[in-house]
Scaffold this motif. Sequence first.
Motif, PDB file in Angstrom:
ATOM      1  N   ASN A 166       0.863  -1.187   0.000  1.00 27.01           N
ATOM      2  CA  ASN A 166       0.000   0.000   0.000  1.00 27.01           C
ATOM      3  C   ASN A 166       0.891   1.226   0.000  1.00 27.01           C
ATOM      4  O   ASN A 166       1.885   1.279   0.728  1.00 27.01           O
ATOM      5  CB  ASN A 166      -0.898   0.015   1.244  1.00 27.01           C
ATOM      6  N   ARG A 178       4.678   7.210   1.453  1.00 31.62           N
ATOM      7  CA  ARG A 178       5.129   6.144   2.357  1.00 31.62           C
ATOM      8  C   ARG A 178       4.525   4.822   1.901  1.00 31.62           C
ATOM      9  O   ARG A 178       3.349   4.756   1.545  1.00 31.62           O
ATOM     10  CB  ARG A 178       4.691   6.449   3.786  1.00 31.62           C
ATOM     11  N   THR A 223       3.694   0.836   2.759  1.00 31.91           N
ATOM     12  CA  THR A 223       3.467  -0.143   3.825  1.00 31.91           C
ATOM     13  C   THR A 223       3.282  -1.508   3.179  1.00 31.91           C
ATOM     14  O   THR A 223       2.448  -1.665   2.280  1.00 31.91           O
ATOM     15  CB  THR A 223       2.216   0.221   4.648  1.00 31.91           C
ATOM     16  N   TYR A 257       2.179  -5.371   3.402  1.00 26.37           N
ATOM     17  CA  TYR A 257       1.270  -6.242   4.157  1.00 26.37           C
ATOM     18  C   TYR A 257       1.568  -7.700   3.854  1.00 26.37           C
ATOM     19  O   TYR A 257       1.815  -8.068   2.703  1.00 26.37           O
ATOM     20  CB  TYR A 257      -0.185  -5.939   3.776  1.00 26.37           C
ATOM     21  N   SER A 270      -5.597   6.551   0.605  1.00 28.29           N
ATOM     22  CA  SER A 270      -4.183   6.946   0.502  1.00 28.29           C
ATOM     23  C   SER A 270      -3.675   6.914  -0.932  1.00 28.29           C
ATOM     24  O   SER A 270      -2.562   7.357  -1.198  1.00 28.29           O
ATOM     25  CB  SER A 270      -3.315   6.037   1.379  1.00 28.29           C
ATOM     26  N   GLY A 271      -4.478   6.364  -1.849  1.00 30.18           N
ATOM     27  CA  GLY A 271      -4.053   6.322  -3.247  1.00 30.18           C
ATOM     28  C   GLY A 271      -3.997   4.931  -3.830  1.00 30.18           C
ATOM     29  O   GLY A 271      -4.100   4.758  -5.040  1.00 30.18           O
ATOM     30  N   THR A 272      -3.806   3.918  -2.975  1.00 31.53           N
ATOM     31  CA  THR A 272      -3.875   2.534  -3.448  1.00 31.53           C
ATOM     32  C   THR A 272      -4.513   1.651  -2.386  1.00 31.53           C
ATOM     33  O   THR A 272      -4.701   2.059  -1.236  1.00 31.53           O
ATOM     34  CB  THR A 272      -2.489   1.923  -3.784  1.00 31.53           C
ATOM     35  N   ALA A 273      -4.802   0.421  -2.823  1.00 30.92           N
ATOM     36  CA  ALA A 273      -5.284  -0.644  -1.947  1.00 30.92           C
ATOM     37  C   ALA A 273      -4.066  -1.406  -1.423  1.00 30.92           C
ATOM     38  O   ALA A 273      -2.962  -0.869  -1.395  1.00 30.92           O
ATOM     39  CB  ALA A 273      -6.191  -1.555  -2.759  1.00 30.92           C
ATOM     40  N   ILE A 274      -4.264  -2.663  -0.992  1.00 34.87           N
ATOM     41  CA  ILE A 274      -3.124  -3.569  -0.816  1.00 34.87           C
ATOM     42  C   ILE A 274      -2.908  -4.205  -2.178  1.00 34.87           C
ATOM     43  O   ILE A 274      -3.652  -5.092  -2.605  1.00 34.87           O
ATOM     44  CB  ILE A 274      -3.384  -4.643   0.255  1.00 34.87           C
TER      45      ILE A 274
END
Lengths: 344, 344
Positions: free
Chosen positions: B108, B124, B126, B128, B242-246
């Motif tokens: 993400n 940033r 992240t 998962y 935030s702009g994207t999924a996972i």
Amino acid sequence: MIRNAGSIHILKATPQTCFWGFFDKTLPPVLTINSGDIVYIEALTHHAGDAPDLLMDAGVREVYEKVIDRGPGVHIMTGPISVRGAEPGDTLMVRILKTEPRLAYGSNIAAHWGYLYDTFKKERITIYKIDMAAAQAYPTFAYDFKGRPVYDRPGFITAPEPAARETIKTKVAIPLRPHFGVMGVAPNESGRINSIPPGSFGGNIDNWRIGAGATMYYPVFNKGANFFVGDSHMAQGDAELSGTAIEASMNGYLQIFVLKDFPITNPILETDTHWITHGFNQDLNKAMRQAADQMLDFLTTKRKMSADEAYSMISVGVDFGVTQVVDIRQGCHAAVPKHLFIPS
Amino acid sequence: MIRNAGSIHILKATPQTCFWGFFDKTLPPVLTINSGDIVYIEALTHHAGDAPDLLMDAGVREVYEKVIDRGPGVHIMTGPISVRGAEPGDTLMVRILKTEPRLAYGSNIAAHWGYLYDTFKKERITIYKIDMAAAQAYPTFAYDFKGRPVYDRPGFITAPEPAARETIKTKVAIPLRPHFGVMGVAPNESGRINSIPPGSFGGNIDNWRIGAGATMYYPVFNKGANFFVGDSHMAQGDAELSGTAIEASMNGYLQIFVLKDFPITNPILETDTHWITHGFNQDLNKAMRQAADQMLDFLTTKRKMSADEAYSMISVGVDFGVTQVVDIRQGCHAAVPKHLFIPS
């Protein structure tokens, strides 16, 4: 923390306890309670005139007859209730313990303030029968509103005309979602303000999740908070597209607390499963932005997450919905499931 | 009606079957099938470079190395698939039978195109971990993106730097919602068009309900439909804030039909429980309006309701949500529960 129940109060909807179409922080309270007290309160629908034979009883009729100081908005409120110890900067926590419809019918209007009025170019009223045993509402008849050029007089009564009541062709069943369309505290703003647009004080949020089992949190702007309810609904979809929900009078049991340790700036809703923040603005883009900012604030200040971690979690696990698009200030909400958090 | 399964095809993601960042209705099909056929198809994430040690295998790496004609958008698509008999004006029905993640991680990004970028002023990432047994994803580490001034190069690879990977402080578990962020048919519009904004042809709708068990309906604009998938996600909240999924590579089993008797003008989603219409626009107000108009159209043309009855039912029983606010054209959707209809 454990919060014990206090006294139980009864606040019926009467000409003395109802006010119509406005909020005014100088309105004197009709009841004063302690934090933790339970209140039985009656909310009346301002759409009882759409089918007075089905939506009015003697108590409703008396309020319609005697409360003639109405507007600039449309809703009938019951209150205000002053809560001892509530000070500006505190938070009022309102647990909705139980609700029950007052009568067995409700009214939906496709109104001139509805979202698709430019498509329909008329106003139409649909009366729903409420089936508590099945937890469903069924449309029973409908008619085009012709009582006035537009439906612009709060509490206008349309005399029942059986011949004008058209039967419904497609059988549908609407799951009940009983809730208070309006609930809130006296606003910060001075003067007599329109009851239609929701705001930081709550008011006409029209989120159907504000029903039994849910808890609402409001920032307190005035000593005593001066809490009120109104605009009860039997069911509503997110968006409230045609302009109203299934509007119906409803009684509720509320437990009200003053919180000194949970400061907020805009109403927050807690259900069994979610924490929900709200945004309100005439522009849906800005309502969405406020709901997002509120969710980030909730997760960082109340759940003590880092902003970075909260933002990523929102993107992948928090759902945003359109609360309503018909209350002058449109509404969005953001719902974070409680189960996202793993106990540490 | 009963529709029998046809042949089974395998369409792996390779440099020959993938295209990157654009739609172009003149792109030649890489597979031709009959209506009713089943396709095993691989979708690759364009965020595999965020943690190449975890998000890339040899097959992913080969596509990243060899497909260098990218943009103006960002997504990797697999296809197109031509469906025999599909003509403009038809509808392509795509049943998602099953999905499976290709690898055990997803990414993400809080991106510069994210909704709260003006608050965070940085990007940033992240990462998962995907736990299929628990049907959850857990954030495992994160880092501020510094590989370029902004994250603007599709497929940019950040070399793993263990020291830069920060551990996550708050334990959260994100329920998996595996879905195809991008799925659709060749557009009506000519030329090489950006893969980011969704449209009547589908594309980057980013509705997390477009997963296993769901069925998508797309209007066909070109002979053969020329269907594609891409931008697979393991989980996303409505809004994709935030702009994207996972973002994670995923394989799927799809059954694809040509319908001659179900004309539509914009993508429609069917789940076990709901029919869902969509609206897309740079202005969320207009996306909302299109979703509403589409729902009214669906109920009147497909469910044969009168417009009056449909409008009232929408207001009291249909929920509107914010699909995404980060794809240039923002998205709203309207979901009507199937159980509203009582069999007559």
